[in-house]
Design a protein around this motif. Sequence first.
Motif, PDB file in Angstrom:
ATOM      1  N   ALA A  54       1.197  -1.179  -0.099  1.00 49.42           N
ATOM      2  CA  ALA A  54       0.701   0.321   0.454  1.00 49.42           C
ATOM      3  C   ALA A  54       0.590   1.133   0.004  1.00 49.42           C
ATOM      4  CB  ALA A  54      -1.098   0.072   1.312  1.00 49.42           C
ATOM      5  N   LEU A  55       0.586   2.501  -0.433  1.00 53.24           N
ATOM      6  CA  LEU A  55       1.000   3.514  -0.680  1.00 53.24           C
ATOM      7  C   LEU A  55      -0.022   3.863   0.736  1.00 53.24           C
ATOM      8  CD1 LEU A  55       3.260   5.091  -1.336  1.00 53.24           C
ATOM      9  CD2 LEU A  55       1.824   5.749  -3.104  1.00 53.24           C
ATOM     10  N   LEU A  56       0.725   4.734   1.967  1.00 54.53           N
ATOM     11  CA  LEU A  56       0.562   6.162   2.109  1.00 54.53           C
ATOM     12  C   LEU A  56       0.178   7.209   1.516  1.00 54.53           C
ATOM     13  CD1 LEU A  56      -1.802   6.602   5.008  1.00 54.53           C
ATOM     14  CD2 LEU A  56       0.489   7.767   5.963  1.00 54.53           C
ATOM     15  N   VAL A  57      -0.632   8.097   1.598  1.00 52.92           N
ATOM     16  CA  VAL A  57      -0.736   9.782   0.942  1.00 52.92           C
ATOM     17  C   VAL A  57      -0.742  10.171   2.038  1.00 52.92           C
ATOM     18  CG1 VAL A  57      -0.680  11.709  -1.218  1.00 52.92           C
ATOM     19  CG2 VAL A  57      -0.690   8.942  -1.304  1.00 52.92           C
ATOM     20  N   ARG A  58      -0.375  11.323   2.470  1.00 52.71           N
ATOM     21  CA  ARG A  58      -0.291  12.508   3.159  1.00 52.71           C
ATOM     22  C   ARG A  58      -0.797  13.805   2.409  1.00 52.71           C
ATOM     23  NH1 ARG A  58       1.072  10.920   8.551  1.00 52.71           N
ATOM     24  NH2 ARG A  58       2.759   8.834   8.773  1.00 52.71           N
ATOM     25  N   TYR A  59      -1.979  14.174   3.162  1.00 51.91           N
ATOM     26  CA  TYR A  59      -2.267  15.820   2.442  1.00 51.91           C
ATOM     27  C   TYR A  59      -2.729  16.596   3.179  1.00 51.91           C
ATOM     28  CZ  TYR A  59      -6.760  14.257   2.953  1.00 51.91           C
ATOM     29  OH  TYR A  59      -7.655  13.756   3.774  1.00 51.91           O
ATOM     30  N   ASP A  60      -2.506  17.877   2.595  1.00 58.64           N
ATOM     31  CA  ASP A  60      -3.387  18.764   3.424  1.00 58.64           C
ATOM     32  C   ASP A  60      -4.884  19.500   2.617  1.00 58.64           C
ATOM     33  OD1 ASP A  60      -3.829  21.446   4.471  1.00 58.64           O
ATOM     34  OD2 ASP A  60      -2.028  22.583   3.654  1.00 58.64           O
ATOM     35  N   PRO A  61      -5.517  19.281   4.062  1.00 57.68           N
ATOM     36  CA  PRO A  61      -7.201  18.923   3.107  1.00 57.68           C
ATOM     37  C   PRO A  61      -7.380  20.929   2.795  1.00 57.68           C
ATOM     38  CG  PRO A  61      -6.795  19.415   5.985  1.00 57.68           C
ATOM     39  CD  PRO A  61      -5.186  18.440   5.093  1.00 57.68           C
ATOM     40  N   LEU A  62      -6.622  21.823   3.165  1.00 56.26           N
ATOM     41  CA  LEU A  62      -7.067  22.713   3.082  1.00 56.26           C
ATOM     42  C   LEU A  62      -6.548  23.649   1.767  1.00 56.26           C
ATOM     43  CD1 LEU A  62      -5.540  25.008   6.103  1.00 56.26           C
ATOM     44  CD2 LEU A  62      -8.258  24.433   5.596  1.00 56.26           C
ATOM     45  N   ILE A  63      -6.028  22.683   1.070  1.00 55.70           N
ATOM     46  CA  ILE A  63      -5.391  22.108  -0.286  1.00 55.70           C
ATOM     47  C   ILE A  63      -6.303  21.598  -1.518  1.00 55.70           C
ATOM     48  CG2 ILE A  63      -3.364  22.497  -1.507  1.00 55.70           C
ATOM     49  CD1 ILE A  63      -1.762  24.011   0.579  1.00 55.70           C
ATOM     50  N   LEU A  64      -6.276  20.554  -1.094  1.00 57.21           N
ATOM     51  CA  LEU A  64      -6.490  19.391  -1.561  1.00 57.21           C
ATOM     52  C   LEU A  64      -7.857  18.345  -1.057  1.00 57.21           C
ATOM     53  CD1 LEU A  64      -5.956  17.467  -4.380  1.00 57.21           C
ATOM     54  CD2 LEU A  64      -3.891  16.867  -2.692  1.00 57.21           C
ATOM     55  N   ARG A  65      -8.933  18.920  -1.227  1.00 60.94           N
ATOM     56  CA  ARG A  65      -9.820  17.317  -0.707  1.00 60.94           C
ATOM     57  C   ARG A  65      -9.502  16.038  -1.282  1.00 60.94           C
ATOM     58  NH1 ARG A  65     -15.105  20.152  -0.073  1.00 60.94           N
ATOM     59  NH2 ARG A  65     -15.635  18.061  -0.356  1.00 60.94           N
ATOM     60  N   GLY A  66      -9.843  15.607  -0.298  1.00 61.23           N
ATOM     61  CA  GLY A  66      -9.610  13.749  -0.372  1.00 61.23           C
ATOM     62  C   GLY A  66     -10.144  13.103  -1.349  1.00 61.23           C
TER      63      GLY A  66
END
Length: 240
Positions: A54-66
């Motif tokens: 699996a690949l865990l991807v972290r993101y900034d929800p203020l910039i990118l929606r899940g």
Amino acid sequence: MAQFRALPCGDQAISFEFADRIDAGVNRRVIALARALKDADLPGVTDCVPTYRALLVRYDPLILRGADLERRVEGLATALPEDSAPGRIWNVPVHYGGEAGMDLHDLAAEKGLTVPELIALHGSVAFRVFMIGFAPGFAYLGGLPDILHTPRLKVPRQRIPAGAVGIGGQQASISSVAGPSGWRFLGATPVRLFDPGQDPAILIAAGDTVRFHAIDADTFAAMAARAAAGDPLLAAEGAA
């Protein structure tokens, strides 16, 4: 057909799971997706962590929606090459036995091998680095010969030194920092897999290949002194 299962991990990360088994082909797709995401430089993605399957991807929800991240990753996964780019090759020196190799003789007896036979068998394998985890730079290696598959200890030892070379279950390992472990250990390498004073701080990456070769105690001591002075000791030898 979906390439993976998207499993939300809170509101700032998604795990994209390709399979539920340990498999080199699955791992190659995971690593290829991580590279594709890096190349895409998608705004809002803050980190990618490849694992066995699996690949865990972290993101900034203020910039990118899940949901948008899932759609972008789906598109990248559909276009992945059949095989990922080959990783680097590392020939890692090991002093078998000694203080760190506390299980070498017992394992040889348990497997019906002589110590030289066990060392030769361990050194005959091109191990795949499936993932880096547990501790910074800790390398999980696949390809251990069946005869060396060994359950981990029921009660972990409290302190294993950095550089210890071990086996556990169907896997092999190189410890990057000192700490507790239930793995069984054959020896130690003077190479530092994690050194915050170096750039990059973590030497080996997922997708690389590791081969081991034996060195004697004097060579180990000399190389360990060089490593303590900041010498990385190894250079990658090209693509696998």
